[in-house]
Design an enzyme around this catalytic site. Structure first.
Site, mmCIF file in Angstrom:
data_model
loop_
_atom_site.group_PDB
_atom_site.id
_atom_site.type_symbol
_atom_site.label_atom_id
_atom_site.label_comp_id
_atom_site.label_asym_id
_atom_site.label_seq_id
_atom_site.Cartn_x
_atom_site.Cartn_y
_atom_site.Cartn_z
ATOM 1 N N HIS A 268 1.021 -1.372 0.440
ATOM 2 C CA HIS A 268 0.240 -0.110 -0.347
ATOM 3 C C HIS A 268 0.680 1.414 -0.232
ATOM 4 C CE1 HIS A 268 -3.571 2.660 0.298
ATOM 5 N NE2 HIS A 268 -4.010 1.788 1.756
ATOM 6 N N HIS A 309 -2.561 -1.977 -9.596
ATOM 7 C CA HIS A 309 -3.542 -1.654 -8.565
ATOM 8 C C HIS A 309 -4.957 -2.417 -9.072
ATOM 9 C CE1 HIS A 309 -5.831 1.644 -7.002
ATOM 10 N NE2 HIS A 309 -4.760 1.946 -7.017
ATOM 11 N N ASP A 365 2.884 5.199 -6.656
ATOM 12 C CA ASP A 365 4.079 5.002 -5.909
ATOM 13 C C ASP A 365 5.501 5.017 -6.967
ATOM 14 O OD1 ASP A 365 1.941 3.185 -3.616
ATOM 15 O OD2 ASP A 365 3.175 5.375 -3.057
#
Ligand code: SDX
Length: 430
Positions: A268, A309, A365
């Site tokens: 995460h 994702h 990210d």
């Protein structure tokens, strides 16, 4: 449509059922009526990790994973990133509308006047080892904040609840900055009410020995854009944790502390730190094909961190904006040498069947860590830079859950796979 229903035949009994379809869903509780006999508990839906379960109705953030769409209260993320600020976007998320100038000024003033933390917090922070991970410090300190505001337990009182929401948004940068300074062995810098939210944060983190030192405006703007991009993301792991913990009617500090610990995980929010470690491990563009091979080797445990994702099966719209922000930051800081490896990794992955078939694209990210590193942040601090802006998303989702009449304490069921009833065996007979 004419008949928004699902016709189901339970072949165990031959009984037929009509299930109502609403908002593209059936109500799981409607399955409970399907029984084989009066003793039967009734059918449940089995959905590990909630892959296909809506746990709430929400009006805050809309994502279309196939089209790569992300909107906060209907406003496209790229427009907010270009035209808004993190605090204006925070107002939008919390109140559902963009603020007028007087509303924004009042909101900013309130946040600015809640940035201080009780002096006891410093002693609490000093109790951590010098090399404590800032995310551990942040999660613990936010949980401890609930002991400073006992009135926060009144979660059904809107005025009290909103005060705690503003405190959390205002104090998260201060707590994150303090945890950074502690890990660097530096004295804490107090908030400066003359500075903007993000400028104040960077000053609390970076100022050393020059009381009038200020961060470069381009870096302030770039970080504020990153804050906008990270503010909310509907029912992700950490937000779901906040909702589940908050459903026990605990105070928002304790619920947000649960969100911070969920965000800490490498799958995460911890992914931005993991991406930099991965790029360092690859070391050079020429090693990319070898690394990709290891990722595709299913026996290995290598993942392409920053890729993939649960919802986006297209390019994460935030990654596009972040990639653009890279250029603006690198103009000031100089280019991060790891960028070439990241770009090559993306180039190869996006044309490789393994990733294409699984619809794995760069997520939020993949590039953000490159900016944080270029700004001089250590990798251990990257996830704190995610937690700060996500605080407004967590508290807004907390409030939406608490005020939703359909919600109650979260308590899922299970499929029991353990041993049937058996009698106790005395030690001497085991
Ligand atoms: C965030 O939910 C949110 O909105 C989160 C977030 C937010 O703003 O709150 O967007 C922020 O957490 C972004 C995600 C950051 N995490 C990473 O970058 C870690 C690397 N990504 C993976 O761990 C993974 O993609 C997840 C966790 C993000 C999503 O995992 P899913 O949806 O459970 O997908 P999966 O693990 O079932 O993968 C499906 C397939 C599998 O292969 P097969 O078993 O089908 O052969 O894709 C493979 C996986 O092995 N796969 C990857 C991969 N991600 C998935 N293979 C290599 N590298 C990857 N990164």
């Amino acid at each position: 449509m004419a008949n928004d229903t699902l016709s189901v035949t339970d072949n165990r009994t031959g009984k037929k059922y009509e299930l109502k379809i609403e908002n593209g869903c059936i109500r799981a509780m409607d399955l409970r009526g399907m029984k084989v006999d009066a003793e039967d508990f009734g059918l449940m839906a089995y959905d590990p990790a909630f892959m296909n379960t809506a746990n709430c109705k929400s009006a805050i953030t809309f994502i279309d994973g196939d089209k790569g769409i992300l909107e906060y209260r209907g406003y496209p993320i790229d427009q907010l990133a270009e035209k808004s600020t993190h605090l204006e976007t925070s107002y939008l998320l919390m109140n559902g509308e963009l603020p007028t100038k007087p509303q924004l000024d009042e909101f900013v003033t309130k946040i600015t006047h809640h940035t201080y933390v009780h002096e006891n917090i410093k002693q609490f922070m000093d109790g951590f080892r010098y090399d404590a991970h800032p995310m551990s410090m942040l999660a613990s300190t936010v949980a401890a904040l609930s002991s400073f505001y006992p009135e926060a337990k009144q979660v059904k009182n809107k005025e009290v609840r909103r005060n705690q929401m503003m405190r959390l948004i205002a104090k998260m940068p201060t707590l994150a900055a303090f945890s950074y300074r502690h890990s660097q062995g530096l004295p804490y810098i107090y908030p400066n009410n003359d500075l903007s939210y993000t400028e104040n944060f960077l000053t609390m983190v970076k100022s050393i020995g020059k009381p009038n030192w200020r961060p470069h405006p381009a870096l302030v703007r770039a970080l504020d854009v990153l804050f906008i991009l990270h503010a909310d993301h509907e029912q992700n792991c950490s937000t779901t944790s906040v909702r589940v913990v908050g459903s026990s009617e605990v105070d928002p500090y304790s619920a947000v502390a649960a969100g911070i610990t969920a965000l800490y995980g490498p799958l995460h929010g911890g992914a931005n730190e993991a991406v930099l470690r991965m790029l360092r491990e690859i070391g050079d563009k020429k090693n990319v094909p070898e690394f990709i091979k290891k990722v595709k080797d299913k026996d290995g445990d290598k993942k392409l961190m920053g890729f993939g994702h649960r919802v986006y099966k297209n390019y994460d719209p935030r990654a596009k904006v972040i990639k653009k922000a890279c250029d603006e930051v690198f103009e000031v800081t100089g280019k991060n040498p790891l960028l070439d490896i990241a770009v090559e990794l993306e180039r190869i992955a996006l044309q490789d069947d393994y990733f294409v078939q699984r619809k794995l694209y760069p997520n939020v990210d993949f590039y953000s860590g490159l900016i944080y590193e270029a700004m001089g942040f250590p990798m251990e601090f990257f996830t704190c830079l995610f937690a700060i802006p996500r605080t407004v998303g967590w508290v807004t989702q907390f409030e939406e859950m608490i005020t939703d009449n359909e919600q109650k304490i979260a308590r899922p069921r299970q499929i029991f796979t353990g041993p049937k009833k058996r009698d106790y065996v005395p030690t001497e007979k085991r």
